[in-house]
Design an enzyme around this catalytic site. Structure first.
Site, PDB file in Angstrom:
ATOM      1  N   GLU A  20      -5.075   3.356   6.111  1.00 46.84           N
ATOM      2  CA  GLU A  20      -4.296   3.669   4.677  1.00 46.84           C
ATOM      3  C   GLU A  20      -4.827   4.441   4.268  1.00 46.84           C
ATOM      4  O   GLU A  20      -4.359   5.253   3.106  1.00 46.84           O
ATOM      5  CB  GLU A  20      -4.860   1.913   4.505  1.00 46.84           C
ATOM      6  CG  GLU A  20      -5.203   1.979   2.914  1.00 46.84           C
ATOM      7  CD  GLU A  20      -5.770   0.198   2.449  1.00 46.84           C
ATOM      8  OE1 GLU A  20      -5.861   0.243   1.245  1.00 46.84           O
ATOM      9  OE2 GLU A  20      -4.954  -0.810   3.127  1.00 46.84           O
ATOM     10  N   SER A  70     -10.525   0.302   3.260  1.00 44.18           N
ATOM     11  CA  SER A  70      -9.912  -0.198   4.073  1.00 44.18           C
ATOM     12  C   SER A  70      -9.594   1.450   4.717  1.00 44.18           C
ATOM     13  O   SER A  70      -8.586   1.887   4.388  1.00 44.18           O
ATOM     14  CB  SER A  70      -9.318  -1.194   3.843  1.00 44.18           C
ATOM     15  OG  SER A  70      -9.415  -2.308   3.202  1.00 44.18           O
ATOM     16  N   ARG A  80       0.466  -1.571   0.277  1.00 45.18           N
ATOM     17  CA  ARG A  80      -0.101  -0.421  -0.057  1.00 45.18           C
ATOM     18  C   ARG A  80       0.820   1.460  -0.170  1.00 45.18           C
ATOM     19  O   ARG A  80       0.664   1.641   0.199  1.00 45.18           O
ATOM     20  CB  ARG A  80      -0.964   0.047   1.266  1.00 45.18           C
ATOM     21  CG  ARG A  80      -1.607  -1.093   1.203  1.00 45.18           C
ATOM     22  CD  ARG A  80      -2.941  -1.242  -0.112  1.00 45.18           C
ATOM     23  NE  ARG A  80      -4.131  -2.483   0.237  1.00 45.18           N
ATOM     24  CZ  ARG A  80      -3.650  -3.573  -0.076  1.00 45.18           C
ATOM     25  NH1 ARG A  80      -2.243  -3.556  -0.894  1.00 45.18           N
ATOM     26  NH2 ARG A  80      -4.204  -4.463  -0.193  1.00 45.18           N
TER      27      ARG A  80
END
Length: 340
Positions: free
Chosen positions: A335, A240, A166
Site C-alpha cells: 500500500e 499500513s 486504496r
C-alpha cells in the site's frame, strides 16, 4: 518568491524517516508558489515529486533526482449548506485530521471514522483512504487538480476519480500527471454513524455511550488507533504497508477449512483478509529483522527501529510477501508508495 534548495535529505520529511537527498527541494505555500516551482522544473526539464505529510511513502536511499515540492498550501473554507447535504472544501496541504475536526465542529457528518489517518488532504483521494468501514469515496464530492502538462486547473468528480480499494485514477493512469490543489467533501446534515467495524462499539460501551455524538465517536476512533498503531513521531513508520488482500468466496471457504481462525470481512467481489493476521501467523509480528520490524501490536505496519534504510524495509517486505504466499496462497500488495 520561492526558494530552491539543493541536496535536501528527504528522510526528514517522511514519517518513515527514510530517504536520500533530493537534487532540488522547495516548499510551496500558495498557488503562485506552485506555479513558479512548476515553471522552474519545466524550464530545466526536471522531474517533479510532490510531498505532503510523507506518511505513505518509502523513498529510495538514493533520493530523488529532480525537484521535490513540499506542499504546504493550507486553508479550510466555510461549509456550503444545501437542502440535503453540506459541501466542505480544504486545500491539499491541510492535515487530514484537521479537516475531520473542522467537520465535526460544524455539524457536518460522515468523516468521523477516518479521523487520525496520517497525511494531508491532497493525499486522501490518491489513496482513497479508508478506516473502520468508511472510505473517502463514500463522502467525496470533487477535487481541483493542476495539470502538470498543460498548466491548467481541472475538476474531477467522484466518478472521474475511478476510486477502488486504496486506489484512484491518480495512482494508476494519471500517476504523476496532476497536483491535487483542493478537495471537497459531501457530508450529511444529520448523523448516520458507522459503529459496526472493529472495536468501536466495545470502546463506546465501556464508556456507557449508546448513542454517541460525532465528537464521542471521533474520540473513540482516536483511542482505538492510539492503542494499536504506532505514533510516527515516536516510532517511524509509513502506516499500513500492505493492502488487505481480496479473495473470492470459494477461496475464503478453502482457507477457512484449513485455518478456522482466519480473519476476514465482506467486500464487493468476495472477502478481504486481514493482512496483519496473515503476517502474524507467519511469525513476523514484533520480530526485528535488523533495523526493521513488523510492529508488535499490528503486524501490518513495518516500523523503523532506528537507522533503517529503504533497502532494509524492502528486504523484510519481500520476505513477508513470500512467506504469506507460501503459507496461505495469497499475494500481498504494498500500500505504501515506493519512490525510486
Amino acid at each position: 518568491m520561492i526558494k530552491i534548495e539543493k541536496k535536501k535529505i528527504l528522510a526528514d520529511y517522511t514519517t518513515f524517516k527514510i530517504g536520500g537527498p533530493a537534487d532540488y527541494f522547495v516548499v510551496v505555500k500558495t498557488l503562485s508558489d506552485l506555479l513558479e516551482a512548476w515553471q522552474w522544473a519545466k524550464d530545466r526539464k526536471k522531474s517533479i515529486l510532490f510531498l505532503g505529510g510523507g506518511s505513505n511513502s518509502l523513498i529510495s536511499d538514493k533520493g530523488f533526482s529532480g525537484l521535490v515540492i513540499k506542499n504546504e498550501i493550507n486553508g479550510l473554507e466555510e461549509p456550503q449548506e444545501h437542502k440535503n447535504y453540506i459541501l466542505l472544501t480544504a486545500k491539499s496541504g491541510e492535515w487530514w485530521s484537521s479537516l475531520v475536526n473542522y467537520a465535526v465542529e460544524r455539524g457536518c457528518y460522515g468523516a468521523e471514522n477516518l479521523f487520525l489517518i496520517p497525511g494531508t488532504v491532497g493525499a486522501a483521494p490518491i489513496q482513497n483512504i479508508g478506516a473502520y468501514g468508511v472510505e473517502l469515496k463514500d463522502i467525496f464530492y470533487e477535487l481541483q487538480a493542476f495539470n502538470l502538462h498543460t498548466g491548467k486547473m481541472e475538476k474531477f468528480n467522484n466518478a472521474a476519480c475511478q476510486f477502488a480499494y486504496r486506489q484512484s485514477i491518480f495512482k494508476r493512469k494519471l500517476k504523476g500527471k496532476y497536483f491535487i490543489y483542493s478537495v471537497t467533501l459531501k457530508l450529511s446534515r444529520v448523523p448516520d454513524f458507522h459503529l459496526d467495524y472493529g472495536d468501536i462499539k466495545q470502546v463506546l460501551g465501556e464508556k456507557n455511550i449508546v448513542r454517541p455524538t460525532a465528537r464521542q465517536l471521533v474520540d473513540a476512533i482516536m483511542q482505538i488507533r492510539n492503542s494499536k498503531l504506532p505514533n510516527p513521531a515516536q516510532i517511524p513508520n509509513a502506516g499500513s504497508f500492505f493492502q488487505n488482500p481480496e479473495v473470492s468466496w470459494a477461496k475464503l471457504k478453502r482457507l477457512q477449512a484449513k485455518f478456522p481462525e482466519i480473519k476476514s470481512f465482506p467486500s464487493k467481489n468476495g472477502a478481504k483478509l486481514a493482512a496483519g493476521w496473515l503476517i502474524e501467523q507467519c511469525g513476523f509480528k514484533g520480530k526485528p529483522e535488523g533495523a526493521v520490524s513488523a510492529y508488535e501490536k499490528q503486524a501490518l505496519i513495518l516500523v523503523n527501529l532506528g537507522g533503517a534504510q529503504a533497502k532494509d524495509v524492502l528486504k523484510l517486505a519481500k520476505k513477508i510477501t513470500l512467506a504469506v504466499q507460501k503459507k496461505f496462497g495469497v499475494k500481498l500488495i504494498p500500500e505504501v508508495n515506493y519512490i525510486k
